[in-house]
Design a protein around this motif. Structure first.
Motif, PDB file in Angstrom:
ATOM      1  N   GLY A 343       0.793  -1.227   0.000  1.00  0.00           N
ATOM      2  CA  GLY A 343       0.000   0.000   0.000  1.00  0.00           C
ATOM      3  C   GLY A 343       0.822   1.272   0.000  1.00  0.00           C
ATOM      4  O   GLY A 343       0.289   2.373  -0.122  1.00  0.00           O
ATOM      5  N   GLU A 348       2.040   2.527  -8.005  1.00  0.00           N
ATOM      6  CA  GLU A 348       1.798   3.872  -8.534  1.00  0.00           C
ATOM      7  C   GLU A 348       3.091   4.437  -9.143  1.00  0.00           C
ATOM      8  O   GLU A 348       3.105   4.963 -10.263  1.00  0.00           O
ATOM      9  CB  GLU A 348       1.300   4.768  -7.385  1.00  0.00           C
ATOM     10  CG  GLU A 348       1.035   6.198  -7.761  1.00  0.00           C
ATOM     11  CD  GLU A 348      -0.219   6.356  -8.600  1.00  0.00           C
ATOM     12  OE1 GLU A 348      -1.267   5.805  -8.253  1.00  0.00           O
ATOM     13  OE2 GLU A 348      -0.121   7.064  -9.641  1.00  0.00           O
ATOM     14  N   THR A 471      -5.167  -0.941  -0.780  1.00  0.00           N
ATOM     15  CA  THR A 471      -4.842  -2.143  -1.545  1.00  0.00           C
ATOM     16  C   THR A 471      -5.071  -3.385  -0.682  1.00  0.00           C
ATOM     17  O   THR A 471      -4.726  -4.490  -1.078  1.00  0.00           O
ATOM     18  CB  THR A 471      -3.366  -2.112  -1.994  1.00  0.00           C
ATOM     19  OG1 THR A 471      -2.557  -1.941  -0.829  1.00  0.00           O
ATOM     20  CG2 THR A 471      -3.097  -1.016  -2.979  1.00  0.00           C
ATOM     21  N   ASN A 509       8.029   8.192   0.324  1.00  0.00           N
ATOM     22  CA  ASN A 509       6.860   8.522  -0.504  1.00  0.00           C
ATOM     23  C   ASN A 509       5.856   9.330   0.300  1.00  0.00           C
ATOM     24  O   ASN A 509       4.846   8.814   0.755  1.00  0.00           O
ATOM     25  CB  ASN A 509       6.236   7.231  -1.058  1.00  0.00           C
ATOM     26  CG  ASN A 509       5.133   7.532  -2.054  1.00  0.00           C
ATOM     27  OD1 ASN A 509       5.012   8.667  -2.541  1.00  0.00           O
ATOM     28  ND2 ASN A 509       4.319   6.532  -2.365  1.00  0.00           N
ATOM     29  N   ALA A 510       6.162  10.625   0.461  1.00  0.00           N
ATOM     30  CA  ALA A 510       5.211  11.532   1.110  1.00  0.00           C
ATOM     31  C   ALA A 510       4.484  12.260  -0.018  1.00  0.00           C
ATOM     32  O   ALA A 510       3.423  11.811  -0.456  1.00  0.00           O
ATOM     33  CB  ALA A 510       5.951  12.495   2.008  1.00  0.00           C
TER      34      ALA A 510
HETATM   35  N1  ATP Z   1       2.563   9.755  -2.146  1.00  0.00           N
HETATM   36  C1  ATP Z   1       1.268   9.441  -2.291  1.00  0.00           C
HETATM   37  N2  ATP Z   1       0.320  10.330  -1.968  1.00  0.00           N
HETATM   38  C2  ATP Z   1      -0.982  10.010  -2.100  1.00  0.00           C
HETATM   39  N3  ATP Z   1      -1.435   8.835  -2.566  1.00  0.00           N
HETATM   40  C3  ATP Z   1      -0.528   7.921  -2.930  1.00  0.00           C
HETATM   41  C4  ATP Z   1       0.857   8.170  -2.807  1.00  0.00           C
HETATM   42  N4  ATP Z   1       1.514   7.074  -3.235  1.00  0.00           N
HETATM   43  C5  ATP Z   1       0.583   6.183  -3.601  1.00  0.00           C
HETATM   44  N5  ATP Z   1      -0.650   6.677  -3.423  1.00  0.00           N
HETATM   45  C6  ATP Z   1      -1.920   6.004  -3.659  1.00  0.00           C
HETATM   46  O1  ATP Z   1      -2.006   4.948  -2.706  1.00  0.00           O
HETATM   47  C7  ATP Z   1      -2.737   3.864  -3.248  1.00  0.00           C
HETATM   48  C8  ATP Z   1      -1.928   2.612  -3.108  1.00  0.00           C
HETATM   49  O2  ATP Z   1      -0.758   2.720  -3.929  1.00  0.00           O
HETATM   50  P1  ATP Z   1      -0.155   1.499  -4.724  1.00  0.00           P
HETATM   51  O3  ATP Z   1      -1.220   0.673  -5.350  1.00  0.00           O
HETATM   52  O4  ATP Z   1       0.885   2.008  -5.587  1.00  0.00           O
HETATM   53  O5  ATP Z   1       0.453   0.697  -3.489  1.00  0.00           O
HETATM   54  P2  ATP Z   1       1.429  -0.571  -3.541  1.00  0.00           P
HETATM   55  O6  ATP Z   1       2.601  -0.246  -2.721  1.00  0.00           O
HETATM   56  O7  ATP Z   1       1.671  -0.999  -4.903  1.00  0.00           O
HETATM   57  O8  ATP Z   1       0.533  -1.599  -2.745  1.00  0.00           O
HETATM   58  P3  ATP Z   1       0.475  -3.205  -2.875  1.00  0.00           P
HETATM   59  O9  ATP Z   1       1.866  -3.655  -2.710  1.00  0.00           O
HETATM   60  O10 ATP Z   1      -0.417  -3.568  -1.734  1.00  0.00           O
HETATM   61  O11 ATP Z   1      -0.104  -3.496  -4.215  1.00  0.00           O
HETATM   62  C9  ATP Z   1      -3.026   4.238  -4.711  1.00  0.00           C
HETATM   63  O12 ATP Z   1      -4.356   4.778  -4.770  1.00  0.00           O
HETATM   64  C10 ATP Z   1      -2.003   5.315  -5.006  1.00  0.00           C
HETATM   65  O13 ATP Z   1      -2.438   6.221  -6.013  1.00  0.00           O
END
Ligand code: ATP
Length: 539
Positions: A343, A348, A471, A509-510
């Motif tokens: 998450g 992203e 997620t 990732n802020a």
């Molecule tokens: N820096 C950020 N600020 C705001 N929202 C974010 C940021 N980074 C990611 N997101 C949002 O957070 C949500 C989860 O991101 P993402 O699917 O990339 O997570 P992930 O690390 O791939 O998770 P998983 O490993 O569980 O699949 C998405 O809706 C994404 O757009």
């Protein structure tokens, strides 16, 4: 040192040889010796030696630097990626790699570091066999530390030089060596004194410091090692109760690359920070010492806490990792691996990077054992294989990660990564952190970026502002719960504890745009700059 009369000494020896009819040697042996003494090669060597000694003694020829080989490597590094700029650049790049140019610079450094052989005896011509030779060394006290440590020799109780720091004042003087016995400091006899007493004499002296030393037998010259390591822990000499001399310590932070110049001492290595122009080395704990400390710390922590933390154990003790520079190879790109808690935003970031150039950045197509749905095409979203086939390949270690969802297997094969790399694309992956061990091989040479969540309040605020989707629940499209945010941070702590030593970089990732900017910059750097990797990947 009888340097100036060395040539005349040779001719005197030759004359006396010619007159020596009563030597118990054969004509053949005398002839050989006489030929040798008259040979052009020996005379040339004596000349070179005399020049070095006479010029070395004069301030006029004080070397500008004694590490031209390091400078050469620095220059190589800078121009390696700029050879296209001009023919001069290209020529310099090839010249600096020629063995004879490198040999010349090595010889220069050996001379500058006074690392040449043979050592002529320092004993004066008139030696009283029973009397110990004493050398008197004078150094001018400056702000710079002396660059040597002393200790009490266990058996004799004498104060001796324990170590001489590379590039420090004592080393540069060429007059103080490990094992030399300290008899007097500024006229004060140190017999029966402790190293701390001697230190306070030194601290209270002004101007010139005069040492009376008994030279050690078998003086050793210090040769610099070329080993570079990446430190996997922070070190501050001031808070280390065991360092022999706090002032001589070298502080460093986790992730910094250190040039280990000497590993002569089993517990205390001498090192400089890579890229630091300061020639003086500092003391750092050796790998063996640091490993011991970590094991002790862990046993202590375990005793303090209970068995609940057992699964938090790290089998690997990360202290120093030997590293070397890997130059970018045109057409072969290192895979970029994004690691982080579920998450945190790896998908992203990966998606955004691929969007910048879908022809360049590729992600492996996963395998699945589930049945193909209408409209799906093999090798587009998935490679569809039978469960038996997939189980067999998992068993054979062909998958870098795999898992089961609703009774079907999913996974990414190592071959998919290799084929992306071999086809000249940049492979980008966001596997589960447990896949790291399989991925971090000399063949794949991945660049591992850890995506770290910001502190809880910033995490909540940034995700809420962009309407981020959780997620954790694939069936519904909703935001993250407070518990999920906390889990993300807990999981990040665990990943860092277990795998931090494998990360090449960390991106917090802020702010999403900032984090992505950093990822893009790293991806570009990978293609253009030489970067540190485990030394075994380069050999
Ligand atoms: N820096 C950020 N600020 C705001 N929202 C974010 C940021 N980074 C990611 N997101 C949002 O957070 C949500 C989860 O991101 P993402 O699917 O990339 O997570 P992930 O690390 O791939 O998770 P998983 O490993 O569980 O699949 C998405 O809706 C994404 O757009």
């Amino acid at each position: 040192m009888c340097t100036f009369s060395f040539c005349s000494a040779l001719s005197r020896l030759l004359t006396s040889l010619q007159q020596a009819n009563e030597l118990p040697s054969t004509d053949e042996e005398l002839g050989f010796l006489s030929d040798l003494l008259q040979s052009k090669e020996l005379h040339a060597l004596v000349n070179v030696h005399n020049k070095i000694i006479t010029n070395g003694a004069s301030d006029k020829f004080f070397p500008m630097l004694s590490t031209s080989v390091n400078v050469m490597y620095d220059v190589l590094e800078v121009i390696a990626v700029r050879t296209h700029i001009s023919d001069d650049c290209k020529e310099l790049f090839y010249l600096l790699q020629k063995p004879h140019v490198q040999g010349l610079l090595c010889a220069h450094d050996a001379v500058a570091q006074k690392d040449y052989y043979p050592h002529l005896p320092e004993i004066p011509i008139e030696v009283d066999e029973d009397e110990e030779t004493i050398k008197i060394v004078q150094l001018v006290k400056s702000n710079e530390p002396l660059g040597a440590t002393i200790k009490t020799e266990e058996t004799s109780g004498k104060i001796v030089i324990a170590r001489v720091m590379h590039g420090g004042a004592a080393d540069r003087s060429g007059l103080i060596h490990v094992g030399d016995e300290v008899v007097e400091v500024n006229g004060i006899n140190v017999e029966g004194k402790t190293p701390a007493d001697v230190l306070s004499i030194l601290q209270n002296s002004e101007g010139t410091i005069t040492f009376k030393l008994v030279p050690a037998n078998g003086k050793s010259t210090i040769r610099e090692s070329r080993v570079r390591v990446r430190a996997h822990f922070d070190y501050a000499a001031i808070s280390d109760p065991y360092i022999p001399c706090k002032e001589a310590g070298l502080d460093f932070c986790k992730g910094e690359v250190l040039h280990i110049v000497s590993q002569d001492d089993a517990y205390w290595w001498q090192a400089r920070k890579e890229g630091d122009r300061n020639m003086r080395a500092g003391l750092i704990p050796s790998r063996a010492l640091q490993e011991r400390r970590i094991i002790l710390e862990r046993t202590f922590d375990k005793d303090k806490e209970n068995a609940e933390n057992d699964d938090f154990d790290r089998e690997h003790i990360a202290t120093y990792e030997e590293v070397a520079k890997l130059y970018p190879r045109p057409g072969i790109y290192r895979p970029i691996v994004l690691i982080g808690s579920p998450g945190v935003g790896r998908n992203e970031l990966k998606r955004r990077l691929i969007d910048t150039d879908p022809e360049k950045y590729k992600t492996p197509i996963p395998y699945t054992s589930r049945a193909m749905k209408p409209g799906e095409v093999n090798a587009k979203e998935y490679f569809f294989v039978t469960r038996e086939q997939m189980e067999e390949d998992i068993e054979a270690g062909k998958f870098i990660e795999f898992g089961e969802y609703k009774g079907n297997l999913y996974g990414t094969s190592a071959d998919s990564v290799k084929s992306i790399v071999n086809s000249g694309h940049v492979c980008i992956l966001n596997p589960h952190y447990q896949a790291l061990k399989m991925l971090r091989t000399p063949q794949l040479k991945p660049y591992i970026i850890y995506i770290k969540p910001p502190p809880l309040d910033v995490l909540k605020q940034t995700r809420t502002a962009l309407n981020a989707k959780s997620t954790f629940d694939v069936n519904s499209s909703r935001g993250f719960t407070d518990e999920e945010f906390s889990d993300m941070i807990k999981s990040a702590e665990r990943i860092e504890f277990l795998y931090e030593h494998l990360f090449d970089e960390q991106i917090i990732n802020a702010d999403l745009a900032l984090a992505f900017g950093q990822l893009l910059a790293s991806a570009n750097r990978l293609e253009t700059e030489p970067l540190w990797v485990p030394a075994s990947w380069v050999q």
